[in-house]
Design a protein around this motif. Structure first.
Motif: not given
Length: 414
Positions: A185-197
């Motif tokens: 999940i964190a990998g997908a978030v970082k690949a598509h955005s600058d969002a924090f997890v």
């Protein structure tokens, strides 16, 4: 059963020896709070008996408190694969999460986006709903597959945009036991955005090894009273992220190391002593299970958690096999121990969940019923107006005999 030192483990928990009118207690309420181990109880008692003081003084009791607090931060860091300066303590996970949400919301603007899930405990939902309301941010949801009890992670990439500021996800469901692949999940978030997890790991830390660096998240919170210690909260924050935030706190309070800005007011130093005792216990268990492991506390803690995971998997499969043999019992969440922790939510046809829990209590089997603050998943399963679920939770001090006693008690209702 896999070789596991269950008798030595149970000897470390004084509450397990208690009986009611000669009937042994069976503690299957662990998802709501485990029993405390002897080293945690002893450490808390020792701190209070030998003289306690606030931190920062030149006198002996204050110096001892500072040393205790530093040792507790180091121990918690070893448990999570972190550094001591990246750990903050608080009264509970919910309070720490609310503190972080307020600090983050200061940086959000109308039109920013926050992603939460339908699987999480409300402690990892409501703080973000409130922060979004106050900042004008938009909430988006990752839905669940009601049949499988798992997150619809295929939805995540389409939810992420350049305006996504945070994704909040759980390590494991406190209602269904579903174990989420946080690293993916964190990998997908970082690949598509600058969002924090932000990860609620309250239900995963007691059951699986945790390494915040490998997970790739920015915040992770857990609760020692869910892993054999006192009522406390633990927050790990990525140092560069924590340093960028202005926490709500009194003016003289420290902001160095960065995570400590979330430690508001005088801390519960007896609680920190208990955390240290708990991690001492887990280190002992790891060395008992894997004497060949490298001679470091982190290695012993990882060995302990691997041993607990393997043992819990075996008794969990025993319980699941028994569930399948009971007519009218419906399990929610993964059908095997693959992809789950040993927390089980179920219903029994013809019986209100409260009535099932009350029946188990007459057999001295302690279990919960209701929603357990898992508002969203219980609603998505269509169970809110039906009393929610019955929930039983195993942990590494549970036994096969206790599992069999539960199954017998449930069969009585059929």
């Amino acid at each position: 059963m896999t070789s596991f030192p269950i008798d030595q483990v149970r000897a470390q928990f004084p509450a397990l020896a208690r009986t009611d009118d000669g009937t042994p207690r069976i503690y299957f309420d662990a998802p709501g709070g485990t029993q405390a181990c002897r080293p945690a109880i002893a450490a808390m008692t020792r701190h209070l008996e030998e003289g306690s003081a606030n931190s920062g003084g030149a006198f002996s009791t204050s110096i001892e408190t500072d040393a205790l607090s530093q040792a507790a931060h180091e121990a918690a860091a070893d448990l999570l694969g972190a550094e001591a300066g990246d750990i903050a303590f608080g009264p509970n996970m919910t309070t720490l999460t609310l503190s972080v949400s307020r600090a983050l919301a200061r940086t959000w603007q109308p039109g920013d986006e926050v992603i939460v899930t339908r699987l999480d405990h409300d402690a990892n939902v409501a703080p973000w709903l409130l922060a979004a309301r106050d900042s004008g941010a938009t909430i988006k949801w990752i839905e669940i597959d009601p049949d499988a009890g798992t997150l619809r992670l295929d939805q995540l990439p389409s939810l992420l945009t350049r305006r996504t500021r945070l994704v909040a996800v759980g390590g494991a469901s406190n209602a269904l036991g579903t174990l989420n692949d946080v690293a993916a999940i964190a990998g997908a978030v970082k690949a598509h955005s600058d969002a924090f997890v932000y990860v609620d790991a309250v239900q995963s830390v007691p059951h699986v090894p945790t390494d915040v660096r490998a997970l790739g998240c920015d915040f992770l919170a857990c609760s020692p009273y869910k892993f054999f210690g006192p009522h406390q909260g633990v927050l790990w924050a990525r140092p560069e992220v924590a340093a960028s935030l202005e926490a709500y706190k009194v003016r003289p309070a420290t902001i160095d190391p960065p995570a400590h800005r979330f430690e508001t007011g005088t801390q519960s130093f007896e609680g920190q002593a208990g955390i240290l005792g708990t991690i001492d216990y887990l280190e002992w268990l790891g060395r008992l299970i894997a004497p060949e492991a490298p001679n470091s506390r982190r290695a012993a803690l990882v060995a302990a958690m691997h041993g607990c995971t393997a043992y819990e998997r075996e008794i969990g499969e025993r319980l699941l096999a028994g569930f399948r043999a009971i007519p009218g019992l419906r399990l929610y969440g993964p059908p095997t121990m693959e992809g789950r922790v040993p927390t089980f939510g179920f219903t029994l046809e013809g019986h209100h969940p409260d009535a099932v829990a009350a029946h188990l209590a007459t057999r001295n089997i302690f279990a919960w019923s209701g929603s357990f603050y898992a508002v969203e998943p219980v609603e998505r399963l269509g169970l809110t107006d039906k009393g929610g679920l019955v929930r039983v939770g195993l942990c590494h001090y549970s036994t096969a005999g206790e599992v069999d006693a539960l199954l017998t008690a449930l069969a009585e209702l059929r």
